[in-house]
Motif scaffolding. Sequence first.
Motif, mmCIF file in Angstrom:
data_model
loop_
_atom_site.group_PDB
_atom_site.id
_atom_site.type_symbol
_atom_site.label_atom_id
_atom_site.label_comp_id
_atom_site.label_asym_id
_atom_site.label_seq_id
_atom_site.Cartn_x
_atom_site.Cartn_y
_atom_site.Cartn_z
ATOM 1 N N MET A 1 0.847 -1.203 0.000
ATOM 2 C CA MET A 1 0.000 0.000 0.000
ATOM 3 C C MET A 1 0.884 1.256 0.000
ATOM 4 O O MET A 1 1.833 1.319 0.760
ATOM 5 N N ASP A 2 0.605 2.207 -0.876
ATOM 6 C CA ASP A 2 1.480 3.376 -0.952
ATOM 7 C C ASP A 2 1.116 4.409 0.119
ATOM 8 O O ASP A 2 0.137 4.283 0.824
ATOM 9 N N THR A 3 1.926 5.436 0.208
ATOM 10 C CA THR A 3 1.752 6.405 1.294
ATOM 11 C C THR A 3 0.582 7.358 1.054
ATOM 12 O O THR A 3 0.241 8.154 1.914
ATOM 13 N N GLU A 4 -0.023 7.307 -0.119
ATOM 14 C CA GLU A 4 -1.178 8.163 -0.391
ATOM 15 C C GLU A 4 -2.478 7.427 -0.108
ATOM 16 O O GLU A 4 -3.557 7.990 -0.252
ATOM 17 N N ALA A 5 -2.350 6.153 0.284
ATOM 18 C CA ALA A 5 -3.547 5.334 0.441
ATOM 19 C C ALA A 5 -4.516 5.933 1.442
ATOM 20 O O ALA A 5 -4.131 6.407 2.494
ATOM 21 N N SER A 6 -5.788 5.912 1.095
ATOM 22 C CA SER A 6 -6.825 6.414 1.984
ATOM 23 C C SER A 6 -8.135 5.735 1.628
ATOM 24 O O SER A 6 -8.446 5.541 0.457
ATOM 25 N N ILE A 7 -8.875 5.309 2.647
ATOM 26 C CA ILE A 7 -10.164 4.684 2.362
ATOM 27 C C ILE A 7 -11.231 5.282 3.275
ATOM 28 O O ILE A 7 -10.922 5.862 4.310
ATOM 29 N N ILE A 8 -12.477 5.136 2.865
ATOM 30 C CA ILE A 8 -13.599 5.510 3.718
ATOM 31 C C ILE A 8 -14.236 4.213 4.189
ATOM 32 O O ILE A 8 -14.552 3.336 3.384
ATOM 33 N N SER A 9 -14.394 4.088 5.509
ATOM 34 C CA SER A 9 -15.077 2.925 6.081
ATOM 35 C C SER A 9 -16.444 3.388 6.568
ATOM 36 O O SER A 9 -16.545 4.378 7.279
ATOM 37 N N LYS A 10 -17.465 2.663 6.169
ATOM 38 C CA LYS A 10 -18.822 3.075 6.521
ATOM 39 C C LYS A 10 -19.437 2.241 7.654
ATOM 40 O O LYS A 10 -20.607 2.410 7.985
ATOM 41 N N SER A 11 -18.644 1.332 8.226
ATOM 42 C CA SER A 11 -19.149 0.538 9.356
ATOM 43 C C SER A 11 -17.961 -0.116 10.072
ATOM 44 O O SER A 11 -16.881 -0.246 9.485
ATOM 45 N N PRO A 12 -18.154 -0.566 11.311
ATOM 46 C CA PRO A 12 -17.081 -1.283 12.005
ATOM 47 C C PRO A 12 -16.616 -2.492 11.197
ATOM 48 O O PRO A 12 -15.420 -2.797 11.171
ATOM 49 N N GLU A 13 -17.543 -3.150 10.515
ATOM 50 C CA GLU A 13 -17.186 -4.332 9.716
ATOM 51 C C GLU A 13 -16.257 -3.938 8.564
ATOM 52 O O GLU A 13 -15.328 -4.678 8.229
ATOM 53 N N GLU A 14 -16.505 -2.798 7.966
ATOM 54 C CA GLU A 14 -15.630 -2.356 6.871
ATOM 55 C C GLU A 14 -14.219 -2.069 7.391
ATOM 56 O O GLU A 14 -13.231 -2.302 6.698
ATOM 57 N N THR A 15 -14.140 -1.568 8.611
ATOM 58 C CA THR A 15 -12.818 -1.321 9.198
ATOM 59 C C THR A 15 -12.109 -2.648 9.477
ATOM 60 O O THR A 15 -10.901 -2.776 9.247
ATOM 61 N N ILE A 16 -12.866 -3.641 9.926
ATOM 62 C CA ILE A 16 -12.314 -4.991 10.136
ATOM 63 C C ILE A 16 -11.768 -5.533 8.812
ATOM 64 O O ILE A 16 -10.651 -6.056 8.752
ATOM 65 N N ALA A 19 -8.587 -3.862 7.801
ATOM 66 C CA ALA A 19 -7.456 -4.349 8.602
ATOM 67 C C ALA A 19 -6.943 -5.683 8.067
ATOM 68 O O ALA A 19 -5.733 -5.941 8.061
ATOM 69 N N LYS A 20 -7.865 -6.511 7.601
ATOM 70 C CA LYS A 20 -7.456 -7.803 7.040
ATOM 71 C C LYS A 20 -6.554 -7.609 5.841
ATOM 72 O O LYS A 20 -5.547 -8.302 5.672
ATOM 73 N N GLU A 21 -6.926 -6.667 4.984
ATOM 74 C CA GLU A 21 -6.095 -6.370 3.801
ATOM 75 C C GLU A 21 -4.753 -5.775 4.233
ATOM 76 O O GLU A 21 -3.719 -6.072 3.651
ATOM 77 N N LEU A 22 -4.822 -4.931 5.235
ATOM 78 C CA LEU A 22 -3.619 -4.242 5.710
ATOM 79 C C LEU A 22 -2.540 -5.232 6.164
ATOM 80 O O LEU A 22 -1.353 -5.036 5.895
ATOM 81 N N VAL A 23 -2.957 -6.294 6.853
ATOM 82 C CA VAL A 23 -1.955 -7.220 7.393
ATOM 83 C C VAL A 23 -1.648 -8.399 6.475
ATOM 84 O O VAL A 23 -0.737 -9.173 6.754
ATOM 85 N N ARG A 24 -2.383 -8.491 5.380
ATOM 86 C CA ARG A 24 -2.161 -9.619 4.478
ATOM 87 C C ARG A 24 -0.684 -9.771 4.083
ATOM 88 O O ARG A 24 -0.152 -10.875 4.116
ATOM 89 N N PRO A 25 0.016 -8.681 3.712
ATOM 90 C CA PRO A 25 1.423 -8.853 3.301
ATOM 91 C C PRO A 25 2.423 -8.956 4.456
ATOM 92 O O PRO A 25 3.625 -9.040 4.203
ATOM 93 N N CYS A 26 1.975 -8.965 5.684
ATOM 94 C CA CYS A 26 2.907 -8.932 6.821
ATOM 95 C C CYS A 26 3.817 -10.160 6.869
ATOM 96 O O CYS A 26 3.388 -11.281 6.612
ATOM 97 N N GLY A 48 -9.643 -6.556 13.719
ATOM 98 C CA GLY A 48 -9.655 -7.149 12.382
ATOM 99 C C GLY A 48 -8.307 -7.746 12.036
ATOM 100 O O GLY A 48 -8.210 -8.832 11.444
ATOM 101 N N ALA A 49 -7.247 -7.050 12.433
ATOM 102 C CA ALA A 49 -5.898 -7.511 12.131
ATOM 103 C C ALA A 49 -5.605 -8.811 12.875
ATOM 104 O O ALA A 49 -5.101 -9.777 12.286
ATOM 105 N N ALA A 50 -5.936 -8.840 14.159
ATOM 106 C CA ALA A 50 -5.660 -10.030 14.980
ATOM 107 C C ALA A 50 -6.432 -11.234 14.439
ATOM 108 O O ALA A 50 -5.898 -12.346 14.343
#
Length: 141
Positions: A1-16, A19-26, A48-50
């Motif tokens: 994910m690049d440093t300009e990345a930005s998303i809008i989350s419309k619910s707690p589930e969307e944030t979860i 987070a799943k996408e965020l940690v996928r490459p870890c 979501g990450a955990a």
Amino acid sequence: MDTEASIISKSPEETINFAKELVRPCQGGEVFALIGELGSGKTQLVKGAALALGFKGEVTSPTFSLVHCYKGEKFDIFHIDLYRVENVPSILSHYLEEILYAEAICFVEWPQKIEKLLPSWTQYWEITIIAQNERKIKRIR
Ligand SMILES: Nc1ncnc2c1ncn2[C@@H]1O[C@H](COP(=O)(O)OP(=O)(O)OP(=O)(O)O)[C@@H](O)[C@H]1O
Ligand SMILES: [Mg+2]
């Protein structure tokens, strides 16, 4: 994910899901600094990450215990919350350094309090409350 990345989350589930996408490459050693006001969704994101990293238990706020460790499938996940800490005592900084530079995945709520301790590869994410259920999640550094 690049440093300009930005998303809008419309619910707690969307944030979860984010987070799943965020940690996928870890691969271990990643540090995520989560910046955002009270109730913005930092802990929600860690949840979501955990989950995505294979932790089966409950993720709760470490506001009083400062650090929670969750056992993931491949990595330990450290969830640090410095809200209640005023001047970080040296015994705590030493402990945090061990965690932050270990082969684990770290999430830090209120990272402003330990900026100097954070590794150079830390990803800084800012969560902004737009509306009751809407959040902007943006990588700022
Ligand atoms: N789109 C959203 N993303 C994340 N949380 C949301 C969203 N919409 C509503 N919420 C709600 O906002 C709250 C976020 O709480 P959370 O504990 O994650 O915040 P926090 O940033 O960790 O706060 P604190 O600084 O007190 O630890 C939860 O009650 C969650 O259900
Ligand atoms: Mg929190």
